[in-house]
Motif scaffolding. Sequence first.
Motif, mmCIF file in Angstrom:
data_model
loop_
_atom_site.group_PDB
_atom_site.id
_atom_site.type_symbol
_atom_site.label_atom_id
_atom_site.label_comp_id
_atom_site.label_asym_id
_atom_site.label_seq_id
_atom_site.Cartn_x
_atom_site.Cartn_y
_atom_site.Cartn_z
ATOM 1 N N GLU A 6 72.900 57.563 129.103
ATOM 2 C CA GLU A 6 72.168 57.307 130.342
ATOM 3 C C GLU A 6 70.739 56.856 130.044
ATOM 4 O O GLU A 6 70.154 57.221 129.019
ATOM 5 C CB GLU A 6 72.109 58.569 131.222
ATOM 6 N N GLY A 9 65.852 57.358 133.931
ATOM 7 C CA GLY A 9 65.231 58.479 134.617
ATOM 8 C C GLY A 9 63.718 58.430 134.496
ATOM 9 O O GLY A 9 63.160 57.619 133.755
ATOM 10 N N LEU A 20 69.346 54.229 137.642
ATOM 11 C CA LEU A 20 69.924 54.818 136.448
ATOM 12 C C LEU A 20 71.041 53.920 135.929
ATOM 13 O O LEU A 20 71.756 53.290 136.710
ATOM 14 C CB LEU A 20 70.487 56.209 136.754
#
Length: 123
Positions: A6, A9, A20
Motif C-alpha cells: 500500500e 497514506g 491510496l
Amino acid sequence: QVQLVESGGGLVEAGGSLRLSCAASRNIFRFDDLGWYRQAPGKQRELVASISARALPKYADSVKGRFTISLDSAKNTVDLQMNSLKPEDTGVYYCTATLSYGPVEKVQSRTDWGQGTQVTVSS
C-alpha cells in the motif's frame, strides 16, 4: 502467496482528500475479491470497500458517496480515492486480495493482506 504493497497514506485536514494505492504481485483481475479495510485505535478492523472484475463495488455505509474503489489495469493496482475526509476516517488502511481455489465441491479461499498505511485526518 501474494505480495500487496500500500501507498498514499498521510496526514490531511478534515474535508481533504487522499488516494491510496495497492500494488499486487499478481494480476489483479485473477482475484475473486479485492478490498480495503481499516482499523482505528481501539477498534476492530472493518471493511471499507471491495471490488472485483465480476461484481459491482461495495462500500461501508460510513463512506458511501465519499470513497471510490477502482482497479487500474495499467498499474495493476487497486485504488481507493477518499474525499471529504473526516477525523473518524483515521486509521491504518489495509489492502486485501482473495482468491478461491480447489474443486467445485470443496472450494477454499485465501486472503492475503498488505502491511497497511496510516491515514490521519485532523479536525
